[in-house]
Scaffold this active site. Sequence first.
Site, PDB file in Angstrom:
ATOM      1  N   LYS A   1       0.819  -1.216   0.000  1.00  0.00           N
ATOM      2  CA  LYS A   1       0.000   0.000   0.000  1.00  0.00           C
ATOM      3  C   LYS A   1       0.849   1.261   0.000  1.00  0.00           C
ATOM      4  O   LYS A   1       0.419   2.306  -0.501  1.00  0.00           O
ATOM      5  CB  LYS A   1      -0.948  -0.013   1.194  1.00  0.00           C
TER       6      LYS A   1
ATOM      7  N   GLU B   1      -2.650   7.602   8.004  1.00  0.00           N
ATOM      8  CA  GLU B   1      -3.460   8.408   7.086  1.00  0.00           C
ATOM      9  C   GLU B   1      -4.445   9.236   7.872  1.00  0.00           C
ATOM     10  O   GLU B   1      -4.868   8.829   8.958  1.00  0.00           O
ATOM     11  CB  GLU B   1      -4.320   7.441   6.252  1.00  0.00           C
TER      12      GLU B   1
ATOM     13  N   HIS C   1     -15.494  -2.535   8.114  1.00  0.00           N
ATOM     14  CA  HIS C   1     -14.685  -2.219   6.926  1.00  0.00           C
ATOM     15  C   HIS C   1     -14.771  -3.276   5.832  1.00  0.00           C
ATOM     16  O   HIS C   1     -13.950  -3.302   4.931  1.00  0.00           O
ATOM     17  CB  HIS C   1     -13.212  -1.989   7.289  1.00  0.00           C
TER      18      HIS C   1
ATOM     19  N   ARG D   1      -6.982  -7.779  -9.372  1.00  0.00           N
ATOM     20  CA  ARG D   1      -7.721  -9.032  -9.622  1.00  0.00           C
ATOM     21  C   ARG D   1      -9.180  -8.700  -9.878  1.00  0.00           C
ATOM     22  O   ARG D   1      -9.567  -7.535  -9.828  1.00  0.00           O
ATOM     23  CB  ARG D   1      -7.626  -9.916  -8.387  1.00  0.00           C
TER      24      ARG D   1
END
Length: 503
Positions: free
Chosen positions: A117, A201, A236, A293
Site C-alpha cells: 500500500k 493516514e 470495513h 484481480r
Amino acid sequence: MKIKKVLIANRGEIAVRVMRTCKEMGIKTVAVYSDVDRTSMHVRYADEAVHIGPSPSNESYLVKSKIIEAAKRTGADAIHPGYGFLSENAEFAKMVRQAGIIFIGPSSHAISMMGDKIIARQTAIKCGVPVVPGTTDPVSNEQEVMRIAKEIGFPVIIKASAGGGGKGMRLVEDESQLANMLRMAKSEAMAAFGDDSVYVEKYITSPHHIEFQVLADQHGNVIHLCERECSIQRRHQKMVEETPSPIMTPELREEMGEAAVRLAKAVDYEGAGTVEFLVDENLNYYFLEMNTRLQVEHPVTEFVIGLDLVKEQIRIAAGEPLRFNQSDITQKGHSIECRISAEDPDNNFMPDPGLILHITEPTGFGVRTDSYVYKGFEIPIYYDPMIAKLIVWGTTRNDAIHRMIRALDEYKISGIKTTIPFLEKIMTAPDFVKGKYDTHFIQKNADYLKEREKVNPTTEDIAAIAAFYHHFLRVNKIQNIYIIEKTHDYWKNYGRRKNVIRI
Ligand code: ADP
C-alpha cells in the site's frame, strides 16, 4: 482463441462463475479441491478435478507448487486465480509464467507494486492521483507516529502496508489512544501478513468508498468501466454494492475514471483491476488502494455495462486487443449486489456453517445468483462464510431496490443462519432508499437494522406449523371447511368451494 483449458485456482462461487464463462467460450476447465471440498459445486461443474490436499487452505489452495503441478498434469494452458487465495500473490504469478502457463491477471511487477500500500500511494502521488493525507513511508516508532498524527490532525487511521480485508487497521481518535492502537495494528499485521510495517493516514469522517473498474490489454489500451459504490460495510468489509453511485456526477466520474486509468498505465497494468477511492462530503476523492484481480462485486458492473468481465480477462490474457474504446462504454440502468453469508446477524455475525437442508434460489427478470451451495451440501468451516451473491438489475435505482427486496424474499435457505434477513432490512432503510449513506451506514442505522420480525420462516418452521395445523383439523370437526389433502384436488376444488383452507 489460444487458451483451450483453464485451471481455476480457487473454490466456491467464484470458481463456478469463472467456469461458466469458460464453458460459453468453449474452453475446458480444471478444478482443484481440498479434502472437505470433494463434493463442492466447483468440482462437479469442472471438466476435470485435481485433489490438492487437506482442508486448511495453507495446505491446499495456498500451496503454489501443488496448483502449478495440477495445471501441468492436466495440460491446462492458463490459470485463473479468482479472488482471495493466491490472486494477488506476485510470486505465484511469476511461478505460473515460469512454468510456461498463462496467468490470467497482471504482471507480478504490477501486483507487487500495488500490493504494497505504501508503494501504491507513492505511485499514485507520482502520477498526480490524490491520496489521503498521510505518510508516504513506513513508520515504526510511537514518537514518529505521534508527530505525523499531530501534523495531519486527529482522528487518524493506522494501516498495515501489506494490509487487506480490514486487517491491521486501527482508528485513533486522539493522542491517548495512539500507543495502544499502534501496538495492536502492528501485531495484527504481523500475524496476518508476516510484515508489521504500518503507515498513517488522515481519517476521513464521512466517506464513501467508490471504486473504478479498469480493463487494460497487452497493447497499451486502458479504459475504465465506471464506478461501484461500496459504502455499505460492516467492520470495513463490503456487504452491499451498487452502480451507479448515488452521489456520482458525470464530471466526477470522468475525472476519477481518468485518474484510475492513469494509475493503471503507470504500472503497465494488464487485465481487469480495480482502483479504490474514498470520496468525502465535498466530493473530494482520494486514492485508497488498487486490487489487481477480479472483485467480488464485479457483477454489478457486468449488468450495467453489459460485458462479461471474465471473458474480457481471458481474451486479454490470450493477447487479444480490447474491442472497444472509452467512448463505447455507457451505463444502462442500475444494479445492486448483496453478499449472502452463512453468518448469524442476531449473534454478532458469527459464522454459522453447516448442512443445507433446503434451498430455493430466486430467479426471474433482472436477477442473478452466483452461488456454489445446494441442498445436502455442508458448508465447510475452513473458508470464507460467503456462500452466494445476489445481483439484480433494474431500469432505475428504485426498480433495482424493489427487485432486490423481491429476490431476497424468494431466497429460502434452511439448516443454517444467513445474512438474508439483515440485507432485507438494509434495502428498506430510509437512508439507503434515499441513497443518503456513507461508510458508517450500518453503525448509524443499527437500531433499525436490528428490529427484525421473522420475515423468512425456515422450512422447519413451516413444517412444524403444517403438522400442528393438520393435527388440529383432524381433531376438530369444523363445519363448512373442506380440508383438501391432496395437491391435485386442491386446484380443482379451489375453484368450486369457498371455504377452503390452504395447507
Ligand atoms: P483493506 O485493504 O484492509 O480492505 P482499505 O484501505 O481498502 O483496507 O479500507 C477499507 C475500508 O476502511 C474503506 O472502505 C473505508 O471504509 C475504511 N477506511 C480506510 N481508510 C480510511 C480513511 N483514511 N478514512 C476513513 N475510512 C477509511
